[in-house]
Design a protein around this motif. Sequence first.
Motif, short mmCIF file in Angstrom:
data_model
loop_
_atom_site.label_atom_id
_atom_site.label_comp_id
_atom_site.label_asym_id
_atom_site.label_seq_id
_atom_site.Cartn_x
_atom_site.Cartn_y
_atom_site.Cartn_z
N LYS A 134 8.75 11.91 -17.40
CA LYS A 134 9.86 12.84 -17.35
C LYS A 134 9.25 14.25 -17.33
CE LYS A 134 13.21 9.96 -19.72
NZ LYS A 134 14.03 9.61 -21.00
N LEU A 135 8.29 14.65 -17.95
CA LEU A 135 7.75 15.94 -17.75
C LEU A 135 7.01 16.42 -16.55
CD1 LEU A 135 6.09 15.93 -21.76
CD2 LEU A 135 8.28 16.96 -20.81
N SER A 136 6.76 15.50 -16.01
CA SER A 136 6.09 15.57 -14.49
C SER A 136 6.91 15.49 -13.50
CB SER A 136 4.86 14.74 -14.43
OG SER A 136 5.26 13.36 -14.09
N VAL A 137 8.11 15.33 -13.66
CA VAL A 137 9.01 15.13 -12.51
C VAL A 137 9.08 16.35 -11.52
CG1 VAL A 137 11.58 15.33 -11.99
CG2 VAL A 137 10.82 13.82 -13.83
N ILE A 138 9.03 16.03 -10.30
CA ILE A 138 8.79 17.25 -9.20
C ILE A 138 9.98 16.90 -8.06
CG2 ILE A 138 6.34 17.35 -9.31
CD1 ILE A 138 6.27 15.38 -6.96
N PRO A 139 10.45 18.10 -7.53
CA PRO A 139 11.31 17.63 -6.25
C PRO A 139 10.76 17.22 -5.32
CG PRO A 139 10.60 20.16 -6.63
CD PRO A 139 9.97 19.38 -7.62
N VAL A 140 11.48 16.63 -4.51
CA VAL A 140 10.95 15.78 -3.46
C VAL A 140 11.71 16.46 -1.98
CG1 VAL A 140 10.67 13.54 -1.87
CG2 VAL A 140 10.48 13.81 -4.47
N ARG A 141 11.06 16.90 -0.99
CA ARG A 141 11.47 17.64 0.45
C ARG A 141 11.74 16.56 1.14
NH1 ARG A 141 9.39 21.86 4.24
NH2 ARG A 141 11.24 22.19 5.56
N ARG A 142 12.84 16.51 1.53
CA ARG A 142 13.26 15.16 2.60
C ARG A 142 13.59 16.16 3.97
NH1 ARG A 142 17.26 12.04 -1.05
NH2 ARG A 142 17.71 14.00 -1.58
N GLY A 143 13.41 15.19 5.06
CA GLY A 143 13.78 15.93 6.40
C GLY A 143 14.05 14.86 7.25
N TYR A 144 14.11 15.17 8.83
CA TYR A 144 14.72 14.41 9.78
C TYR A 144 13.68 14.07 10.68
CZ TYR A 144 19.18 16.17 8.14
OH TYR A 144 20.31 16.53 7.28
N GLY A 150 23.42 13.73 9.87
CA GLY A 150 23.73 13.18 8.72
C GLY A 150 22.85 13.73 7.45
N GLU A 151 22.72 13.01 6.45
CA GLU A 151 21.68 13.25 5.31
C GLU A 151 20.10 13.02 5.67
OE1 GLU A 151 22.71 14.29 2.13
OE2 GLU A 151 24.69 14.46 3.26
N PRO A 152 19.45 14.03 5.23
CA PRO A 152 17.97 13.85 5.31
C PRO A 152 17.60 12.49 5.03
CG PRO A 152 18.39 15.88 4.26
CD PRO A 152 19.64 15.00 4.16
N HIS A 153 16.46 11.82 5.50
CA HIS A 153 16.24 10.39 5.38
C HIS A 153 14.76 10.17 5.17
CE1 HIS A 153 15.22 9.61 9.64
NE2 HIS A 153 16.03 10.80 9.66
N THR A 154 13.95 11.16 5.66
CA THR A 154 12.61 10.75 5.75
C THR A 154 11.63 12.03 5.12
OG1 THR A 154 10.75 10.19 7.22
CG2 THR A 154 12.37 11.48 8.22
N VAL A 155 10.35 11.93 5.29
CA VAL A 155 9.55 12.97 4.87
C VAL A 155 9.60 14.13 6.04
CG1 VAL A 155 7.98 12.08 3.34
CG2 VAL A 155 7.50 11.81 5.79
N ARG A 169 -1.08 8.58 3.17
CA ARG A 169 -0.41 9.22 4.29
C ARG A 169 0.69 8.91 4.66
NH1 ARG A 169 -2.21 10.68 10.41
NH2 ARG A 169 -1.88 12.89 10.37
N LEU A 170 1.93 9.90 4.61
CA LEU A 170 3.08 9.73 4.91
C LEU A 170 3.72 10.15 6.14
CD1 LEU A 170 4.81 10.37 1.26
CD2 LEU A 170 3.87 8.36 2.05
N ILE A 171 4.39 9.22 7.19
CA ILE A 171 4.41 9.70 8.33
C ILE A 171 5.83 9.46 8.51
CG2 ILE A 171 3.96 9.45 10.87
CD1 ILE A 171 1.41 8.14 9.76
N PRO A 172 6.84 10.77 9.26
CA PRO A 172 8.29 10.76 9.34
C PRO A 172 8.50 9.37 10.15
CG PRO A 172 7.42 12.93 9.80
CD PRO A 172 6.33 11.99 9.43
N ALA A 173 9.60 8.97 10.11
CA ALA A 173 10.19 7.65 10.85
C ALA A 173 11.63 7.76 11.05
CB ALA A 173 9.98 6.51 9.84
N PRO A 174 11.86 7.39 12.26
CA PRO A 174 13.47 7.44 12.81
C PRO A 174 14.32 6.54 11.61
CG PRO A 174 12.15 6.03 14.37
CD PRO A 174 11.10 6.45 13.29
N ASP A 196 13.46 6.22 4.86
CA ASP A 196 12.55 5.71 6.19
C ASP A 196 11.27 6.49 6.19
OD1 ASP A 196 15.21 4.26 7.69
OD2 ASP A 196 15.80 6.47 7.25
N CYS A 197 10.15 5.77 6.38
CA CYS A 197 8.82 6.18 6.35
C CYS A 197 7.72 5.37 6.71
CB CYS A 197 8.45 6.96 4.85
SG CYS A 197 7.04 7.73 4.71
#
Length: 254
Positions: A134-144, A150-155, A169-174, A196-197
């Motif tokens: 809980k003390l190390s909770v970070i925000p996650v940026r999402r994109g398209y 619609g809503e952001p769904h991937t990295v 390694r995280l790679i954006p996906a459709p 999606d990732c």
Amino acid sequence: MADTAPADRRGGFGRGRGRGGRGRGRGRRGDEKTEWVPVTKLGRLVKAGKIKNIEEIYTFSLPVKEYQIVDYFLPSLKDEVMKIMPVQKQTRAGQRTRFKAFVVIGDSDGHVGLGVKCSKEVATAIRGAIILAKLSVIPVRRGYWGTALGEPHTVPCKVTGKCGSAMCRLIPAPKGTGLVAAPTPKKVLQLAGITDCYTTSRGSTRTLGNFVKATFAAIGNTYGFLTPDLWAETEFTKAPFQEHTDFLALKQRK
């Protein structure tokens, strides 16, 4: 002669009739929840309602020292115990075994945290790991991927995290791809709210502790990458501690 002694003067152990009230209600003491009394400036501002959301804390990079702050803003957090492993230390008397717990926490909507705790008992280790997560909770940026519908769904871009020899390694996906990942990073990405990732990994990924940390580091790097849509000029505002100086100067009632 001993048979004729009155009943109330009996010696020996008997049934302990005179000690009936001592153990009554012993289990009820910890049942009621104690009210949170903040001990940090940030905690006082949060409890008083001066800070409206957790994004204000991230904007000014304020250190969170009390897990109740995260509970206050993110009540829907779910935790997942990734692994419990025994660790040993050699002493003169032999080995001392303790248990190490890895816990990931998230609300499946852009917030995720990781906690690692070592303790003599499994339950204590898990409880401690949840608090540290809980003390190390970070925000996650999402994109398209492709069109921004619609809503952001991937990295938002390709990001990498590394811990020890494990690399993730995280790679954006459709849309509709799902999470193409091993079970370990898949749980972390689900709790982070990424739907999606594609992922790729290298190194000793069976060292689960390092693999989880590498995935968490990669997710944390999503906000470390400055894309053109973030080039807008920043309007500087007062930090919460500066803005609410008068409130913090008041003596706290105990």
